[in-house]
Write an enzyme that holds these catalytic residues in place. Structure first.
Site, short mmCIF file in Angstrom:
data_model
loop_
_atom_site.label_atom_id
_atom_site.label_comp_id
_atom_site.label_asym_id
_atom_site.label_seq_id
_atom_site.Cartn_x
_atom_site.Cartn_y
_atom_site.Cartn_z
N CYS A 3 -4.19 -3.02 5.38
CA CYS A 3 -5.36 -3.12 6.26
C CYS A 3 -5.07 -4.22 7.28
O CYS A 3 -3.90 -4.57 7.50
CB CYS A 3 -6.65 -3.36 5.47
SG CYS A 3 -6.70 -4.92 4.57
N ASN A 6 -5.76 -8.07 4.95
CA ASN A 6 -5.33 -8.07 3.53
C ASN A 6 -6.21 -8.97 2.66
O ASN A 6 -5.72 -9.61 1.73
CB ASN A 6 -3.84 -8.42 3.39
CG ASN A 6 -3.26 -8.15 1.99
OD1 ASN A 6 -2.39 -8.87 1.52
ND2 ASN A 6 -3.74 -7.14 1.31
N CYS A 8 -9.89 -7.82 2.37
CA CYS A 8 -11.05 -6.99 1.97
C CYS A 8 -10.63 -5.63 1.41
O CYS A 8 -10.75 -5.38 0.22
CB CYS A 8 -12.00 -6.79 3.14
SG CYS A 8 -12.72 -8.32 3.77
N ARG A 9 -10.15 -4.73 2.28
CA ARG A 9 -9.90 -3.34 1.86
C ARG A 9 -8.63 -3.15 1.05
O ARG A 9 -8.66 -2.58 -0.05
CB ARG A 9 -9.87 -2.43 3.10
CG ARG A 9 -11.20 -2.28 3.78
CD ARG A 9 -11.05 -1.66 5.17
NE ARG A 9 -10.38 -2.58 6.09
CZ ARG A 9 -10.06 -2.32 7.34
NH1 ARG A 9 -10.31 -1.11 7.84
NH2 ARG A 9 -9.48 -3.22 8.11
N SER A 10 -7.49 -3.58 1.59
CA SER A 10 -6.23 -3.27 0.89
C SER A 10 -6.06 -3.99 -0.45
O SER A 10 -5.46 -3.41 -1.36
CB SER A 10 -5.00 -3.45 1.80
OG SER A 10 -4.90 -4.74 2.31
N ASP A 118 -13.95 -1.21 8.15
CA ASP A 118 -13.77 -2.64 7.90
C ASP A 118 -15.11 -3.26 7.48
O ASP A 118 -16.05 -3.26 8.27
CB ASP A 118 -13.27 -3.27 9.21
CG ASP A 118 -12.97 -4.74 9.06
OD1 ASP A 118 -13.25 -5.31 7.99
OD2 ASP A 118 -12.46 -5.32 10.02
P1 4NP Z 1 -9.59 -6.31 5.92
O1 4NP Z 1 -10.86 -7.02 6.60
O2 4NP Z 1 -8.70 -5.84 7.06
O3 4NP Z 1 -10.17 -5.18 5.15
O4 4NP Z 1 -8.92 -7.37 5.07
C1 4NP Z 1 -10.74 -8.02 7.55
C2 4NP Z 1 -10.40 -9.29 7.20
C3 4NP Z 1 -10.31 -10.29 8.14
C4 4NP Z 1 -10.58 -10.00 9.47
C5 4NP Z 1 -10.92 -8.72 9.83
C6 4NP Z 1 -10.99 -7.73 8.89
N1 4NP Z 1 -10.51 -11.03 10.46
O5 4NP Z 1 -10.84 -10.75 11.62
O6 4NP Z 1 -10.13 -12.17 10.12
#
Ligand code: 4NP
Length: 148
Positions: A3, A6, A8-10, A118
């Site tokens: 993702c 790294n 939240c989702r992955s 997201d």
């Molecule tokens: P992820 O979510 O891609 O599912 O881990 C996010 C985590 C951090 C950010 C965006 C999405 N960020 O902008 O820092």
């Protein structure tokens, strides 16, 4: 499992898939930005996973590199931007052929939703939704590739 951050989702996808398959298979996750490298998963991901009996608290964020394209057989991306970013690092047709959009490859598209949204700026209901999508996808992947 890939993702953006790294956190939240992955990390959820990593923990969920690992919980469903034989220990002989290696599962990992990484993000296409290095900003959160070394961090624990987002507390909301850890919480929702725990509610369903999956412990992801030991996982730490990694940055996706070309090495992952060499080392792993299948690379599952959460959304179209992740897919584009991963493909931009692939340097052969063989590497490009390993890269998938997770919901599409799992064959569990619902309401034409091909991306795992997201949840970072959302609330626990968004994390619940992501968990359910990934649980369904990982179950289908475990069956499809005979990983159990
Ligand atoms: P992820 O979510 O891609 O599912 O881990 C996010 C985590 C951090 C950010 C965006 C999405 N960020 O902008 O820092």
């Amino acid at each position: 499992m890939v993702c953006l951050g790294n956190i939240c989702r992955s990390p959820l996808a990593e923990g969920i898939l690992r919980s469903k398959i034989s220990e002989k298979h290696t599962v990992a996750s990484a993000g296409t930005i290095s900003f959160h490298e070394g961090e624990h998963p987002d507390k909301r991901s850890t919480k929702i996973a725990k509610e369903y009996g999956v412990d992801i608290s030991h996982q730490r964020a990694n940055y996706f590199t070309e090495k992952h394209l060499e080392d792993f057989d299948k690379i599952f991306c959460m959304d179209l931007k992740n897919l584009e970013d991963v493909l931009s690092k692939a340097n052969s047709e063989e590497q490009r052929s390993k890269v998938f959009l997770i919901m599409e490859e799992a064959g569990v598209l619902s309401d034409e939703k091909i991306e795992v949204p997201d949840p970072y700026y959302g609330d626990m209901s968004d994390f619940e939704k992501v968990y359910q999508m990934l649980d369904q996808a990982c179950e289908a992947i475990a069956e499809k590739y005979n990983l159990k």
